[in-house]
Design an enzyme around this catalytic site. Structure first.
Site: not given
Length: 520
Positions: A369, A461
């Site tokens: 992400h 992330e």
């Protein structure tokens, strides 16, 4: 007795003759340690011994600390075979450029970086030779001439042609080309289609990529779950190219990984959202003035074509586990999907991935992400329904922390406090965080993997910019490529085996538990 006395005398002699230990209370006893600065040294790499200069310095531009490190690197191996691969074309320019990176010229105790204009000129003259053999322009030649002295405050002055965003069509073509080039170890297959009919294409790597083999761990990488978080998508495309190229070049680490593991890569789980995000970026670029804000990618293209957030669309099995926690002996593994789930809106992308997860015995996974710089691990849903930032560990919390740290520590900067960004920074610890402690959500993909199939998945992330400019793609690859490989290698940690009866036949439905750990 005399032997014992002799030994004691020898020990006393060693102690009395050893240097006195540093005592800050005694003036003059402690002396500061002076680190020797790198100095110019003779060029000793055999491939570069005929350069028009004779002095270099280590660590070199790529960070190799010694000549032995440089010779053991994949870059030196590539240089050693590139002449034969290109049929002698573009030499000696190619060799001179490569040596200027591995053994940069040293004068007056300073390293002279290769000139940007020279690098660009060589690329223009020689890129066609690499294209002819379907080989990417070597990344380490591209970037070194393009970076300023400090890597973190980098300004890339020349955009590498191979480090750019791929359209959905280009992504499919690239994966197919990798499959064709590495047909012995790679295969592509579709797990379904998006809401708008775009193919969800996976590329798998193994010595037998089309089949599951006994005791060979299966792992997967998934990118672009949120359509506007695009860096993971690009890194996974590059990873597929890298695995193929390095395997063919004889990189022992990559060959060992592929020979012993089955690796599945789905670069884009949400290709429809990606199209919306790209369109939004282009529209915004045409409207902004020089001082206007950059494209706000926080929402545009995040969801799929049905406006479904795919990372909230999986069955919420975590709530079921919490409801059972007071029952003695309640299981937290292989939780079935409740019937009521199917009466809700199940996105085709979610359904395709669920079928995929159920059809292959994955043991390890990561999904990528953007919007922060951290690795999050289950549970994603808080154990208290009214608390959104409560630490909510799984029974295998230590294993998940180990997996998260494996990626964060291998990343160039994720584990550093100075590099942290985004909302996780207040609770994260050296680049890792429990998902529920960060922001409690239900129906996440990593919780589903763990509770339904025993696949251990973390969420990576990759940075606070969800849609970074193309000029930053190489730096992102440089920061993540070792972490991507190191994390995959953890699939071989632990134990594996076969449970058989006395006649050597496999026993169906066996449960194996490890004391101190929750899963079976």
């Amino acid at each position: 007795m005399s032997i014992m006395l002799f030994i004691l005398l020898q020990l006393f002699a060693l102690v009395s003759c050893s240097p006195r230990r540093c005592d800050p209370g005694i003036r003059g006893l402690c002396k500061p340690t002076v680190e020797e600065k790198p100095k110019c040294t003779d060029v000793s790499l055999s491939y570069c011994d005929d350069m028009p200069y004779t002095q270099t310095m280590f660590p070199n531009i790529l960070g190799h600390k010694t000549r032995e490190d440089a010779e053991a690197g994949a870059e030196y191996l590539l240089m050693s075979v590139v002449e034969s691969l290109l049929g002698g074309e573009c030499n000696p320019e190619i060799r001179m450029l490569g040596c200027s990176v591995l053994t940069p010229r040293c004068e007056k105790q300073k390293v002279l970086r290769p000139c940007w204009t020279t690098c660009e000129a060589v690329r223009k003259r020689c890129s066609h030779a690499f294209d002819a053999i379907d080989m990417a322009w070597p990344y380490f030649w591209t970037v070194i001439a393009s970076l300023s002295v400090t890597k973190r405050n980098v300004m890339i002055r020349w955009r590498a042609s191979k480090f750019n965003y791929h359209t959905n069509a280009q992504m499919i073509t690239t994966l197919k080309k990798v499959e064709e080039r590495c047909s012995d170890i790679a295969t592509t297959y579709s797990i379904g289609r998006s809401m708008e009919g775009r193919e969800l294409l996976v590329i798998a790597f193994s010595v037998n990529p089309g089949e599951h083999e006994l005791l060979e761990p299966e792992l997967k990488y998934i990118g672009n779950m949120h359509g506007n978080e695009v860096l993971g998508r690009q890194l996974l495309i590059y990873l597929a190219q890298y695995l193929c190229s390095e395997y063919l070049l004889g990189n022992e680490r990559i060959q060992t990984l592929i020979n012993t593991t089955r690796i599945h890569i789905l670069p884009s789980m949400n290709p429809d959202g990606y199209e919306v995000a790209v369109a939004g970026l282009q529209d915004n670029a045409g409207n902004d003035d020089e001082e206007g804000p950059r494209y706000d990618s926080s929402n545009i293209g995040r969801n799929n074509a049905q406006n479904v957030d795919l990372n909230r669309n999986f069955p919420d099995l975590t709530t079921i586990v919490y409801s059972r926690r007071k029952r003695k002996g309640a299981r937290t593994d292989h939780i079935p999907i409740p019937d009521y789930y199917w009466f809700g809106k199940v996105a085709p992308e979610t359904y395709a991935v669920m079928k995929w997860i159920r059809s292959i015995p994955f043991v390890l996974s990561a999904n990528f992400h953007g919007g922060d710089l951290v690795v999050s691990y289950p549970y994603d849903l808080s154990k208290h329904p009214l608390e959104r930032n409560m630490f909510s560990p799984t029974p295998d919390d230590q294993v998940f922390k180990f997996l998260a740290k494996t990626y964060a520590n291998a990343h160039e900067s994720m584990h550093l406090e100075s590099a942290q960004c985004g909302s996780s920074s207040s609770n994260s610890q050296r680049g890792i965080i429990n998902g529920a402690q960060w922001s409690s959500i239900a129906g996440s993909m990593q919780d589903f993997n763990y509770l339904h199939t025993n696949c251990f998945e973390v969420t990576v992330e990759l940075g606070c910019d969800k849609f970074p400019p193309e000029e930053e793609l190489f730096i992102a690859w440089h920061d993540n490529h070792d972490a991507l490989i190191t994390y995959m290698e953890t699939a071989h940690r632990g134990i594996k085996g076969i449970v058989q009866d006395e006649e050597g036949n496999g026993i169906k439905g066996v449960r194996i538990s490890v004391r101190g750990y929750g899963m079976t």
